[in-house]
Design a protein around this motif. Structure first.
Motif, PDB file in Angstrom:
ATOM      1  N   LYS A 191      16.587  11.785  36.277  1.00 13.72           N
ATOM      2  CA  LYS A 191      17.746  11.788  37.169  1.00 13.72           C
ATOM      3  C   LYS A 191      18.027  13.217  37.624  1.00 13.72           C
ATOM      4  O   LYS A 191      17.984  14.157  36.828  1.00 13.72           O
ATOM      5  CB  LYS A 191      18.978  11.230  36.448  1.00 13.72           C
ATOM      6  CG  LYS A 191      18.871   9.752  36.078  1.00 13.72           C
ATOM      7  CD  LYS A 191      18.899   8.862  37.315  1.00 13.72           C
ATOM      8  CE  LYS A 191      19.050   7.390  36.956  1.00 13.72           C
ATOM      9  NZ  LYS A 191      17.922   6.873  36.152  1.00 13.72           N
ATOM     10  N   LYS A 231      20.604  15.654  40.550  1.00 21.17           N
ATOM     11  CA  LYS A 231      21.841  15.631  41.329  1.00 21.17           C
ATOM     12  C   LYS A 231      21.525  15.615  42.817  1.00 21.17           C
ATOM     13  O   LYS A 231      20.769  16.458  43.311  1.00 21.17           O
ATOM     14  CB  LYS A 231      22.707  16.853  41.000  1.00 21.17           C
ATOM     15  CG  LYS A 231      23.620  16.664  39.812  1.00 21.17           C
ATOM     16  CD  LYS A 231      24.619  17.801  39.729  1.00 21.17           C
ATOM     17  CE  LYS A 231      25.604  17.580  38.593  1.00 21.17           C
ATOM     18  NZ  LYS A 231      26.608  18.661  38.528  1.00 21.17           N
ATOM     19  N   ASP A 232      22.109  14.676  43.524  1.00 22.22           N
ATOM     20  CA  ASP A 232      21.988  14.653  44.972  1.00 22.22           C
ATOM     21  C   ASP A 232      22.744  15.850  45.546  1.00 22.22           C
ATOM     22  O   ASP A 232      23.911  16.086  45.204  1.00 22.22           O
ATOM     23  CB  ASP A 232      22.551  13.347  45.538  1.00 22.22           C
ATOM     24  CG  ASP A 232      22.408  13.258  47.038  1.00 22.22           C
ATOM     25  OD1 ASP A 232      23.331  13.714  47.741  1.00 22.22           O
ATOM     26  OD2 ASP A 232      21.393  12.730  47.504  1.00 22.22           O
ATOM     27  N   THR A 274      25.992  14.607  47.700  1.00 21.99           N
ATOM     28  CA  THR A 274      27.088  13.887  47.047  1.00 21.99           C
ATOM     29  C   THR A 274      27.412  14.384  45.650  1.00 21.99           C
ATOM     30  O   THR A 274      28.503  14.139  45.143  1.00 21.99           O
ATOM     31  CB  THR A 274      26.750  12.391  46.964  1.00 21.99           C
ATOM     32  OG1 THR A 274      25.620  12.208  46.066  1.00 21.99           O
ATOM     33  CG2 THR A 274      26.407  11.829  48.333  1.00 21.99           C
ATOM     34  N   LEU A 288      26.073  13.212  43.082  1.00 20.84           N
ATOM     35  CA  LEU A 288      25.851  12.081  42.189  1.00 20.84           C
ATOM     36  C   LEU A 288      24.440  12.119  41.606  1.00 20.84           C
ATOM     37  O   LEU A 288      23.515  12.673  42.205  1.00 20.84           O
ATOM     38  CB  LEU A 288      26.060  10.762  42.944  1.00 20.84           C
ATOM     39  CG  LEU A 288      27.450  10.531  43.536  1.00 20.84           C
ATOM     40  CD1 LEU A 288      27.471   9.234  44.334  1.00 20.84           C
ATOM     41  CD2 LEU A 288      28.511  10.507  42.433  1.00 20.84           C
ATOM     42  N   LEU A 289      24.276  11.521  40.428  1.00 20.78           N
ATOM     43  CA  LEU A 289      22.956  11.435  39.825  1.00 20.78           C
ATOM     44  C   LEU A 289      22.147  10.340  40.512  1.00 20.78           C
ATOM     45  O   LEU A 289      22.628   9.217  40.695  1.00 20.78           O
ATOM     46  CB  LEU A 289      23.072  11.129  38.332  1.00 20.78           C
ATOM     47  CG  LEU A 289      23.593  12.262  37.446  1.00 20.78           C
ATOM     48  CD1 LEU A 289      23.646  11.805  35.997  1.00 20.78           C
ATOM     49  CD2 LEU A 289      22.723  13.502  37.572  1.00 20.78           C
ATOM     50  N   VAL A 290      20.929  10.675  40.883  1.00 20.89           N
ATOM     51  CA  VAL A 290      20.047   9.727  41.567  1.00 20.89           C
ATOM     52  C   VAL A 290      18.657   9.836  40.953  1.00 20.89           C
ATOM     53  O   VAL A 290      18.310  10.850  40.328  1.00 20.89           O
ATOM     54  CB  VAL A 290      19.975  10.014  43.083  1.00 20.89           C
ATOM     55  CG1 VAL A 290      21.332   9.802  43.735  1.00 20.89           C
ATOM     56  CG2 VAL A 290      19.461  11.431  43.341  1.00 20.89           C
ATOM     57  N   ASN A 325      20.077  11.588  30.332  1.00 19.26           N
ATOM     58  CA  ASN A 325      20.013  10.384  31.155  1.00 19.26           C
ATOM     59  C   ASN A 325      18.693   9.625  31.020  1.00 19.26           C
ATOM     60  O   ASN A 325      18.458   8.669  31.752  1.00 19.26           O
ATOM     61  CB  ASN A 325      20.254  10.747  32.618  1.00 19.26           C
ATOM     62  CG  ASN A 325      21.673  11.227  32.876  1.00 19.26           C
ATOM     63  OD1 ASN A 325      22.597  10.433  33.004  1.00 19.26           O
ATOM     64  ND2 ASN A 325      21.846  12.544  32.930  1.00 19.26           N
TER      65      ASN A 325
END
Length: 204
Positions: free
Chosen positions: A27, A29-30, A33, A35-37, A117
């Motif tokens: 995972k 970070k975007d 955003t 957010l984790l992707v 993650n």
């Protein structure tokens, strides 16, 4: 432990196939955003991965010098590659050496994020988690970071996987390079990655 054939095939893919492992396990970070992707490799990451695998296949080891642009994700790829190998393979020692403490903290936080993650079924047991190391006790593997401050940094620990980050900005580059030759054996399965953005001419 018994595993159905389909699960056994999936495990082998996770252990041996980066292209399968990365989006299923890692995972990141975007940037837009926060957010984790899932890790979806960029063009530059695919490029260096293909050349690393070509070299590994033909020589048994990886020795790469990467002159990179900003925000291409080379360090993100290398840390992910090293986490993949140390968390799935017994007895591997990974060492990362950066030019500044801030960069050391950033790269290790990235690795810690990978670990935190990682799916529980694949996340290795740790003996300790510090600001500088992840020690996978049951595997006997370790992931450690350091900063290229003193001339002797990094000389005391053996390594199978080494990542030198922003090498053109190391204060004692020649001394560190001499040390790397001592801690990484010239053996199959070992890797040395030296990457940096440009810093003029006349340096290492």
């Amino acid at each position: 432990m018994y595993l159905p054939d389909a699960e056994r095939v999936k495990l082998v893919e996770l252990q041996t196939n980066w292209d399968y492992y990365a989006p299923h396990v890692l995972k990141v970070k975007d940037e837009d955003t926060g957010l984790l992707v899932p890790f979806q490799p960029r063009v530059a990451q695919v490029y260096v991965h293909q050349r690393a695998e070509r070299q590994r296949t033909t020589t048994g080891k990886v020795r790469l010098l990467v002159l990179k642009g900003r925000r291409q994700g080379v360090s993100t790829y290398v840390e992910g590659r090293f986490y993949w190998k140390t968390s799935m393979t017994p007895g591997l020692q990974a060492r990362i050496l950066t030019h500044l403490q801030e960069a050391t903290d950033v790269l290790f936080s990235m690795t810690q994020r990978y670990h935190d993650n990682c799916p529980r079924a694949l996340r290795p047991s740790t003996k300790n988690e510090s600001a500088k190391a992840l020690t996978f006790d049951q595997l006997g593997s370790e992931f450690m970071v350091a900063t290229a401050g003193s001339k002797n940094t990094g000389r005391s620990a053996n390594a199978h996987l080494f990542h030198g980050s922003e090498v053109a900005f190391w204060e004692h580059a020649a001394d560190h390079m001499a040390g790397i030759g001592q801690i990484v054996p010239n053996s199959p399965g070992t890797e040395i990655w030296l990457e940096s953005t440009g810093n003029g001419i006349g340096n290492l």
